[in-house]
Design an enzyme around this catalytic site. Structure first.
Site, PDB file in Angstrom:
ATOM      1  N   ASN A  53       0.815  -1.219   0.000  1.00 14.08           N
ATOM      2  CA  ASN A  53       0.000   0.000   0.000  1.00 14.08           C
ATOM      3  C   ASN A  53       0.851   1.272   0.000  1.00 14.08           C
ATOM      4  OD1 ASN A  53      -3.250  -0.239   1.647  1.00 14.08           O
ATOM      5  ND2 ASN A  53      -2.439  -1.373  -0.086  1.00 14.08           N
ATOM      6  N   ARG A 191       0.663  -9.977  -5.478  1.00 15.48           N
ATOM      7  CA  ARG A 191      -0.443  -9.987  -4.512  1.00 15.48           C
ATOM      8  C   ARG A 191      -1.028 -11.400  -4.363  1.00 15.48           C
ATOM      9  NH1 ARG A 191      -2.669  -4.693  -2.807  1.00 15.48           N
ATOM     10  NH2 ARG A 191      -4.369  -5.969  -2.014  1.00 15.48           N
ATOM     11  N   HIS A 269      -9.729   3.860  -5.283  1.00 13.84           N
ATOM     12  CA  HIS A 269      -9.564   3.587  -3.863  1.00 13.84           C
ATOM     13  C   HIS A 269      -8.126   3.743  -3.389  1.00 13.84           C
ATOM     14  CE1 HIS A 269     -11.244   2.091  -0.162  1.00 13.84           C
ATOM     15  NE2 HIS A 269     -10.460   1.024  -0.117  1.00 13.84           N
TER      16      HIS A 269
END
Length: 296
Positions: A53, A191, A269
């Site tokens: 992130n 991921r 987002h």
């Protein structure tokens, strides 16, 4: 300036858990006087971690702040115990234990999505430990006024949980951003490896159930407690957020006495990635307005 991931990796005890984190920036601030350290808490999607992130944001913030990117319990290289109670409180309590271990008294908090919910719970439960809050499309505080639940992003998250394949992970990640060129094969592969590592899927299920179990879900409805927050709070949202849509910001903006809202256009987002320069500028300016005065 850039950092090699392993050169800034740290770990420390947080009660009965060991939490992984990444640290860079000035050494002096500890929360006793001067500027406060900044703790960043990541979101909760498959394969999420502090580094995924915020790793690219660390060099910018570390120029000004002692910055710690923390893998929340159940994520990254941190321990992955079953969640006790609601996840936001579970994680917030362990983050406070980590601060105690590191002798950090007060911090600024920046949380994305799931990390925003953890940051909000920490500020409500331990207000003496927090200076200012930056909440990015935060979970728990976002109350969708017009969008249906589950949102598109949450539905694709649930789809991956039911059948964890690279294709379903790509579909989920695609809801994070407007610019689909950011959804690379390398990102999906990285991921997916993290999301299917030993203990990761069990940790995700335990986290998810804490928001569905009637006995723990209500504790995660942070919008009901927003009026109690007395911290200066910057709400940030991507205008095209398909996980926690923009209308979810309105209740928090109305109820938090010292809240302001910044909306990033053409952004989903992941504002820290998709609007990286603007995100860093408005965040550092907001935090710079807070200066701790040494206690007598």
């Amino acid at each position: 300036m850039s950092f090699d991931k392993e050169s800034v990796r740290r770990s420390a005890k947080a009660g009965d858990l060991t939490l992984n984190y990444y640290e860079a920036g000035p050494d002096a601030p500890t929360g006793v006087g001067g500027d406060l350290p900044l703790v960043m808490l990541h979101g909760g999607g498959p394969g999420a971690s502090a580094w995924s992130n915020f790793g690219t944001a660390l060099p910018t913030f570390a120029r000004t702040f002692r910055t710690l990117l923390v893998d929340q319990p159940g994520f990254g290289a941190s321990d992955k115990p079953p969640v006790v109670g609601n996840y936001y409180r579970h994680s917030a309590d362990y983050v406070v234990k980590l601060l105690d271990e590191l002798d950090i008294e007060r911090i600024h908090l920046l949380g994305n999505s799931l990390g925003g919910g953890t940051a909000m719970r920490l500020a409500l439960t331990h207000p003496d430990r927090v200076g200012r809050l930056i909440l990015m499309g935060p979970g728990g505080l976002s109350l969708n006024l017009f969008h249906a639940d589950p949102t598109e992003g949450v539905q694709r998250l649930m789809d991956f949980g039911a059948d964890p394949t690279p294709e379903r992970l790509r579909a989920f990640i695609s809801t994070m951003v407007v610019n689909q060129q950011l959804v690379t094969d390398e990102l999906v592969a990285e991921r997916f490896a993290d999301a299917t590592a030993p203990g990761a899927q069990e940790a995700m299920r335990s986290m998810g159930m804490s928001f569905w179990n009637p006995e723990t879900a209500e504790d995660g409805m942070l919008w009901r407690e927003a009026h109690r927050l007395r911290k200066h709070t910057l709400l940030t949202w991507g205008r095209e957020d398909r996980v926690n849509p923009l209308d979810g910001a309105m209740v928090a903006l109305k109820l938090i006495p010292k809240a302001s809202l910044h909306v990033f256009p053409n952004c989903g987002h992941w504002a820290q990635i998709e609007a990286a320069v603007e995100f860093a500028e408005i965040s550092t300016a907001f935090l710079a307005r807070h200066v701790e005065r040494s206690k007598p």
